[in-house]
Write an enzyme that holds these catalytic residues in place. Sequence first.
Site, mmCIF file in Angstrom:
data_model
loop_
_atom_site.group_PDB
_atom_site.id
_atom_site.type_symbol
_atom_site.label_atom_id
_atom_site.label_comp_id
_atom_site.label_asym_id
_atom_site.label_seq_id
_atom_site.Cartn_x
_atom_site.Cartn_y
_atom_site.Cartn_z
ATOM 1 N N HIS A 1 -0.322 4.486 7.415
ATOM 2 C CA HIS A 1 0.354 5.160 6.296
ATOM 3 C C HIS A 1 0.711 6.606 6.593
ATOM 4 O O HIS A 1 -0.112 7.340 7.133
ATOM 5 C CB HIS A 1 -0.547 5.097 5.059
ATOM 6 C CG HIS A 1 -0.956 3.705 4.706
ATOM 7 N ND1 HIS A 1 -2.181 3.182 5.057
ATOM 8 C CD2 HIS A 1 -0.280 2.717 4.082
ATOM 9 C CE1 HIS A 1 -2.249 1.923 4.639
ATOM 10 N NE2 HIS A 1 -1.107 1.617 4.053
ATOM 11 N N ASP B 1 -3.393 7.716 8.355
ATOM 12 C CA ASP B 1 -4.327 6.770 8.970
ATOM 13 C C ASP B 1 -3.574 5.929 9.997
ATOM 14 O O ASP B 1 -2.568 6.392 10.543
ATOM 15 C CB ASP B 1 -5.052 5.927 7.887
ATOM 16 C CG ASP B 1 -4.110 5.016 7.107
ATOM 17 O OD1 ASP B 1 -2.929 4.885 7.497
ATOM 18 O OD2 ASP B 1 -4.569 4.414 6.108
ATOM 19 N N SER C 1 0.794 -1.229 0.000
ATOM 20 C CA SER C 1 0.000 0.000 0.000
ATOM 21 C C SER C 1 0.824 1.275 0.000
ATOM 22 O O SER C 1 0.352 2.305 -0.488
ATOM 23 C CB SER C 1 -0.921 0.010 1.217
ATOM 24 O OG SER C 1 -0.170 -0.181 2.400
#
Length: 373
Positions: A340, A337, A46
């Site tokens: 990240h 978040d 991600s």
Amino acid sequence: MEIKLLLLCLFPLASFFLQCNCHCAASKKKGTAASGIRGMFVFGSSLVDNGNNNFLQNKAKVNYLPYGIDFPYGPSGRYTNGKNVIDLLGEQLQLPGLIPPFADPSTKASKIVHGVNFASGGSGILDDTGSFLGHVYSLTEQINKFEEVTLPELEAELGCNSTHLLSKYLFVVGVGGNDYTFNYFRPSLNGSTILDQGFASNLTNSLSQHLKKLYSLGGRKFVLMSLYPIGCIPMVKSFKPKQKFCLRELNLGVRQFNTQLKSTADAIKEQMPGSNIVIVNQYKIIMDIIKDPSSKGFKDAKRACCDLIPLSEGGNGVSCRKGGNVCGDRNAYVYFDGLHPTEAVNVHIANKAFSSYLKNEVYPINVSQLAKL
Ligand SMILES: *[C@@H]1O[C@H](CO)[C@@H](O)[C@H](O)[C@H]1NC(C)=O
Ligand SMILES: *[C@@H]1O[C@H](CO)[C@@H](O)[C@H](O)[C@H]1NC(C)=O
Ligand SMILES: *[C@@H]1O[C@H](CO)[C@@H](O)[C@H](O)[C@H]1NC(C)=O
Ligand SMILES: *[C@@H]1O[C@H](CO)[C@@H](O)[C@H](O)[C@H]1NC(C)=O
């Protein structure tokens, strides 16, 4: 232009006068940025995914606000408020635009000539990492797609044998964190799990096989993103409310991995003549921020900027609540978040990767130098 070159290659006498480099060399030169690089192929999880998961059946999507709140095109599948580290590295390399995600059906023909991004949020080095989230592209699958789909398309597009083409592209690999958070330490970042040094070796061994595969396909310039201190992410607090700050076991695992990554890179370079591997030490770069946030312009290095979905409501400790609250001063937060970093941190990492002269930040040379080789 194309026809002229073809004629030149077919008639050696003409090429004698006109210095034919053949079609391939010419098209190779044409699309290269001033940095020396033509594009990037991106593999990983991600931290570098730029929208692949939007097109896959899984529970690891971020195609909703507040993700992308500061991105020019809004939510795009990037796991941050704005640009990710790949976008910013692309800017440093003066590439003509954003690299498209592989899974987007419109990623074809001329759109792929500056590279393609195969990264998929939730995935890892091991094939089963993140599989509990649904279909995420494992590293194996990412590289297969590069080989079977993108490479033939790129050759057709540029009329060029890939062996002669790919040395102008960076192969960026950012993967491994999820093998800890979403595999080894699952389901609950279990700090009492006994950490086995063999796990880091298994991961780096497996990664080296993947890198050799990319080398065999023509890749020559590699950029590996080391793991960052995932023991310090806000997600840890969701699972362990009493945890004051960083989870030692996780950071220990990360450091074991990073140490082995460096020795693996040194070792496989010998087996891959003509290749260069640069390692971006995200651990140090982010730890330096976390240890003294204000010196780097940050105010909060502990909390997520967005409103996380609580575990009690089925959250995973990572994802922002859809349409939920978000901090105002996003440049002051380290984490967007539960896992990240914010764009502000990504800027920091990309700048260091491109131009740091410190070997403990980017090793053994910076990306600017790698590009010019
Ligand atoms: C591409 O170039 C390599 C090395 O010169 C050669 O071995 C290979 O056969 C070529 N492939 C094609 C499809 O021409
Ligand atoms: C954590 O790991 C230990 C040892 O592996 C195990 O006994 C325990 O059940 C685990 N706890 C949770 C919540 O998974
Ligand atoms: C490493 O890989 C070997 C061979 O697949 C396996 O037997 C071993 O359990 C793995 N070790 C860890 C710690 O995952
Ligand atoms: C990259 O590293 C070299 C060597 O340490 C240094 O001279 C240069 O300023 C660095 N940055 C850039 C953008 O090249």
